[in-house]
Write an enzyme that holds these catalytic residues in place. Structure first.
Site, PDB file in Angstrom:
ATOM      1  N   GLY A   1     -20.052  74.631  70.032  1.00 32.74           N
ATOM      2  CA  GLY A   1     -21.336  75.069  70.565  1.00 32.74           C
ATOM      3  C   GLY A   1     -22.447  74.727  69.599  1.00 32.74           C
ATOM      4  O   GLY A   1     -22.290  73.841  68.744  1.00 32.74           O
TER       5      GLY A   1
ATOM      6  N   ASP B   1     -21.339  73.621  62.230  1.00 37.85           N
ATOM      7  CA  ASP B   1     -20.358  74.652  61.881  1.00 37.85           C
ATOM      8  C   ASP B   1     -18.933  74.124  61.777  1.00 37.85           C
ATOM      9  O   ASP B   1     -18.094  74.725  61.095  1.00 37.85           O
ATOM     10  CB  ASP B   1     -20.375  75.759  62.941  1.00 37.85           C
TER      11      ASP B   1
ATOM     12  N   THR C   1     -17.202  68.944  71.223  1.00 31.40           N
ATOM     13  CA  THR C   1     -16.356  69.079  70.037  1.00 31.40           C
ATOM     14  C   THR C   1     -14.926  69.432  70.452  1.00 31.40           C
ATOM     15  O   THR C   1     -14.734  70.053  71.496  1.00 31.40           O
ATOM     16  CB  THR C   1     -16.953  70.226  69.193  1.00 31.40           C
TER      17      THR C   1
ATOM     18  N   GLY D   1     -24.035  74.727  66.622  1.00 31.51           N
ATOM     19  CA  GLY D   1     -23.451  75.042  65.325  1.00 31.51           C
ATOM     20  C   GLY D   1     -24.266  75.940  64.425  1.00 31.51           C
ATOM     21  O   GLY D   1     -23.708  76.765  63.690  1.00 31.51           O
TER      22      GLY D   1
HETATM   23  N1  ASP Z   1     -20.521  72.855  67.007  1.00 32.26           N
HETATM   24  C1  ASP Z   1     -20.857  71.451  66.938  1.00 32.26           C
HETATM   25  C2  ASP Z   1     -22.004  71.295  65.965  1.00 32.26           C
HETATM   26  O1  ASP Z   1     -22.924  72.076  66.014  1.00 32.26           O
HETATM   27  C3  ASP Z   1     -21.227  70.863  68.231  1.00 32.26           C
HETATM   28  C4  ASP Z   1     -20.257  71.102  69.353  1.00 32.26           C
HETATM   29  O2  ASP Z   1     -19.510  72.068  69.338  1.00 32.26           O
HETATM   30  O3  ASP Z   1     -20.226  70.291  70.254  1.00 32.26           O
HETATM   31  O4  ASP Z   1     -21.996  70.361  65.212  1.00 32.26           O
END
Ligand code: ASP
Length: 335
Positions: free
Chosen positions: A255, A235, A204, A257
């Site tokens: 991370g 998230d 992300t 989420g």
């Molecule tokens: N936080 C993102 C999600 O859970 C994924 C990521 O940070 O790569 O959708």
């Protein structure tokens, strides 16, 4: 004597008031990022892209544009690159599609915009900004959000635009692991075993910027997590979880989420900063610790009104970087 003291205090406060430090900080995702698994060529590609994002963003701030424009500029660069899990290069859902989420928040007036489940909008961060600036709402999802984006004249692409080989391969790998463990619904289990998420490659992107006026903006954009199911939303588009900004501080997370939502991660950092007088580093570390205790992982960036920066993560690495007022760029990947 009193007069002299007063004058001294006024001049000191003016000195500090005049000392607005503009700073931009970005992340390109946290996860299993190990030097031994990265070729020098690929590492260079990441470094160059992060540098480009920081440079474009810094130029906006230097010209006197707002932190919101700086956040948009940095995130668009990363969304347009297949290296990151946002825009082109987004991960695949369980049924082999790309569904994109993004959000943005402006600290000065706490205005915010968010979109989720987009499949045809080239730059989801622009859609989030449009929701914030051109509608009476904060969050739009799916077809409605796409219709709104079209009406706003945003660039619409064929869903195939988001397809990349490496993300497709990652989906096949996760599906295989899922089958092998005979746990097709592992996503419903908060305590699913590590095999399930290790390969899901976070990536992300996010940005927090402080402009010359001292205003903070934060934004986050993502494809979510590989093999996500049933219209899952993470998230990144949830204000207070993946993104938050107020007059004091801005935060963007990356991370697993579900854990960021359950801990109201970004807002909790801001609350610790405001109510407990914790500095950016301590506040982010404490929230990451809470996420870790629950079984989640990832990282977050935070930037306060005085230009203090935190880039905290509990994974092997996090693509990250910052540029300070003097134009000096720092980029880091590993621990
Ligand atoms: N936080 C993102 C999600 O859970 C994924 C990521 O940070 O790569 O959708």
């Amino acid at each position: 004597m009193k007069k002299i003291l007063l004058l001294f205090l006024v001049s000191i406060s003016m000195f500090f008031y005049g000392q607005k430090k503009y700073v931009v900080v970005i992340h390109g995702g946290a996860g299993t990022i190990l030097k031994k698994e990265m070729s020098p060529e690929l590492e260079q590609k990441y470094r160059d892209k992060l540098k480009e994002a920081l440079t474009k963003s810094y130029e906006k701030i230097k010209e006197g544009k707002s932190s919101l424009e700086a956040v948009e500029a940095a995130i668009v660069v990363m969304e347009d690159s297949p290296l990151f899990n946002a825009g082109k290069g987004a991960v695949f859902t369980s049924d082999g599609r790309n569904e994109l989420d993004a959000s943005v928040m402006y600290g000065k007036d706490k205005s915010a915009g968010a979109v989720a489940g987009l499949t045809v909008v080239k730059n989801p961060i622009k859609a989030a900004l449009a929701v914030m600036q051109k509608s009476e709402h904060v969050m739009m999802i799916g077809k409605g959000a796409e219709q709104f984006s079209k009406n706003q004249g945003l660039e619409i692409v064929n869903p195939k635009y988001f397809w990349t080989q490496h993300r497709w391969d990652a989906l096949q790998k996760v599906k295989k692991a899922e089958l092998k463990a005979n746990q097709p619904n592992a996503f419903n289990n908060y305590h699913c075993p590590s095999y399930y998420w290790v390969d899901r490659k976070f990536g992300t992107v996010g940005c927090v910027a402080l402009d010359k006026e001292g205003n903070i903006a934060a934004g986050t954009s993502t494809g979510g997590m590989t093999n996500k199911k049933y219209g899952r939303v993470g998230d990144a588009p949830i204000i207070g979880a993946g993104t938050y900004a107020d007059e004091n501080i801005g935060i963007s997370g990356t991370g697993w989420g579900e854990f960021y939502i359950r801990t109201s991660a970004a807002r909790t950092v801001a609350a610790k900063y405001e109510y407990q007088n914790k500095d950016v580093k301590t506040a982010t570390e404490e929230v990451m610790l809470e996420i870790e205790k629950l079984g989640g992982d990832g990282g977050m960036i935070a930037l306060d009104k005085n230009g203090n920066v935190a880039m905290t993560f509990n994974t092997e690495g996090m693509y990250r970087g910052m540029v300070t007022e003097d134009g000096e760029i720092t980029i880091e990947i590993y621990k």
